[in-house]
Design an enzyme around this catalytic site. Sequence first.
Site, PDB file in Angstrom:
ATOM      1  CB  CYS A   1      12.943   9.180   7.921  1.00 12.30           C
ATOM      2  SG  CYS A   1      13.704   8.033   6.792  1.00 12.30           S
TER       3      CYS A   1
ATOM      4  CD  GLU B   1      10.638  13.027  11.361  1.00 14.92           C
ATOM      5  OE1 GLU B   1       9.635  12.413  11.764  1.00 14.92           O
ATOM      6  OE2 GLU B   1      11.491  12.524  10.613  1.00 14.92           O
TER       7      GLU B   1
ATOM      8  N   GLY C   1       7.200   5.334   8.028  1.00 10.93           N
ATOM      9  CA  GLY C   1       6.350   6.519   8.148  1.00 10.93           C
ATOM     10  C   GLY C   1       6.521   7.165   9.508  1.00 10.93           C
ATOM     11  CB  SER C   2       4.449   9.680  11.170  1.00 10.04           C
ATOM     12  OG  SER C   2       3.203   9.023  11.226  1.00 10.04           O
TER      13      SER C   2
ATOM     14  CD  GLU D   1      13.228   4.491   8.041  1.00 10.81           C
ATOM     15  OE1 GLU D   1      12.909   5.443   8.791  1.00 10.81           O
ATOM     16  OE2 GLU D   1      13.519   4.614   6.838  1.00 10.81           O
TER      17      GLU D   1
ATOM     18  CG  LEU E   1       0.126  12.442   0.873  1.00 15.18           C
ATOM     19  CD1 LEU E   1       1.040  13.306   1.717  1.00 15.18           C
ATOM     20  CD2 LEU E   1      -1.219  13.113   0.680  1.00 15.18           C
TER      21      LEU E   1
ATOM     22  CB  THR F   1       1.225   6.143  11.155  1.00 14.56           C
ATOM     23  OG1 THR F   1       0.569   7.401  10.980  1.00 14.56           O
ATOM     24  CG2 THR F   1       0.549   5.114  10.281  1.00 14.56           C
TER      25      THR F   1
ATOM     26  CE  LYS G   1      -1.926   2.878   2.790  1.00 15.32           C
ATOM     27  NZ  LYS G   1      -1.913   4.091   1.949  1.00 15.32           N
TER      28      LYS G   1
END
Length: 493
Positions: A288, A387, A232-233, A254, A183, A236, A179
Site C-alpha cells: 500500500c 493505485e 485494504g482498498s 489503512e 486470497l 471496501t 477475518k
Amino acid sequence: MKSYEHLYIDGHWVKPVLGGTFPTIDPSNETLLAQVAAATAADIDLAVKAARKAFDEGPWPQTTGAQRAVVLRRIAAGIRERLDTLAALEVQDNGKPFPEAQWDIGDTAGCFDFYADLAEGLDTRQEQTVPLADERFSCIARKEPMGVAGAIIPWNFPMLMAAWKVAPALAAGCCMVLKPSELTPLTALELANIAHEAGLPAGVLNVVTGLGPDAGAPLSEHPGIDKLAFTGSVPTGAKIMQAAARDIKNISLELGGKSPFIIFDDSDIEAAVEWIMFGIFWNQGEVCSATSRVLVQRGLYEPLLKRLVEETRTLSIGHGMKEGVLLGPLVNSTQYDKILQAVARGQEEGATLLYGGTRPADCNIGYFLTPAIFADVPVNSWIWNEEIFGPVVCVRPFDDEAEALKSANDSRFGLAAAVMSKDLVRAERVARRLRAGIVWVNCSQPTFTEAPWGGYKQSGIGRELGEWGLNNYLETKQITRYDSDQPWGWYIK
Ligand code: ADP
C-alpha cells in the site's frame, strides 16, 4: 494436504454452520492449495458472541498488562519456532519470495514482543492524575480496553497485517474476531493454533475465514463489535465506514496509496535506483505504501532511467522458493489481469513503456509479470493518479523543488512519500511539506513496529504500530471524585 476447513471460535475448531468451503490457489502454478472454511453471517455471529462473552465475563480484560505480556511473548516464541514453515506457507498462498516471507514472519513475532512490552508498560501508565483547577475535586484519567474488536485484513502481508491488529488489541485487553483475506487465509489459521497453545483464554481471539461480502460484511455490521480495524482498498474501506456508521463503531482504516518519491539531482544515482526498485518491486509492488510515482529532477532524469532499466532487467523472477528470486507471481488472476490492463492503459495514455509489463518468456503458468517502467507519464493520466498495486513504476521529470512538491501532493491519497537529496536541509524541508502519514528521507519503505503508520486524506483514518497502535484499542475514562466535606448546595441550601 492439511485441512483448513474449520473456523476457530471460542477456543474450538468448528465447521462453518453452512458447511461451505472456498479454494485458495498457489499463484505460482495456479493449482489448488487448500479448501478453506467459508464463514457466513451465522458463524460471524457465533464468533462475535464468543468474543463478547470473553470480554464481558472472561478474565482477559481484567488481567494485568504483565499477565497479558506473558501470553503475547509465548505467541511470539510460537511464531519464531515455526518461522520457516510459516514463511513457506506465505510463499505458497501469496507468491512472495521466501526471504521476504521470512522477514515478514520475523517481524510478525517482533510485533507480538513489542506489544508485550507496551502491555507491561500499561500497568504503570494506565492511570494518570488530572490536576483540576477546582480543588474540591480529584480526577484520574484511565485507559481501558475498548471492547470487542473486528479486524479485516488484506492479502499482501497476510500474517504481518494480522499481527499489526491482533498484537495491540490483545495487549490492550480487547477480545476480537479476525477475518483474513480469502486470497491468503492460511497463516491466520496457524496464528489461531499458536495463540491457543500459548494459553490465550477461549473466545479472546476468534479467527474466521471467508469471502468479503459473506464474512467481512457481516463482521463490519455486527452490533456486538465496538471497534473495526481494516486494511485494504479504498472502496471496501468506504463500505466498512458506512457499516460502522450505523452503531457509531470506532474505526481505523489503512487504505490505498499512490505514493510519490522525489529525487533531486544531487542524489547518488546507484542509491536512487536501488531505493526506487525497493520502493515499487518489493513484494511484487503489492504494497500500500509503494512509491509508485517517481519524480526525478531533470539533470538526473535520463541517466537514472537508463540505470533503472538496466538493473530492472536483471531481476530474477520465479517461484518464491527458488534461490535468488526477487519477484514472485502476483497474488491471483484478478490482480494479474488488472495489472496487465493498467500497463495497456498507460501506453494508450501516452506514457512511454521503457521496460516490462509482460509475461516472462520462461513462465507459462502462474501469475508472473516482468516489472514495468513507464517514463514521461502524463500528469492527468490514470496510471499516474490511481493505485495499480503491482510492480509498475511511473516516472516524470521536474525542474525545481516547488514544482516537485506541488506534483507530489496533488493526489487524493496521502499514505506515504519519499524524498532523496544529499542536501539534508532541503530533504527535511520537503519532508515536512509532503502531505503524507509516512515520509522516508533517502530511502523508501523501511517500516518499524515502533513508529506510527497510517495515511492522510483518502489513505485512511488513524495510526497503527507503536503506542499509536495500542491507543487504537483503548478507551479513555475520567473518574472524578467530589472530595469536599461541604454540601454541594445547588438545590438544597
Ligand atoms: P482486494 O480488492 O485487493 O482483495 P479488499 O479491500 O476488497 O482488497 O480486501 C481486503 C479485505 O476486505 C479482505 O479480507 C476482504 O475479504 C475484505 N472485504 C471485501 N469486501 C468486504 C466488505 N464488503 N465488507 C467487509 N470486508 C470486505
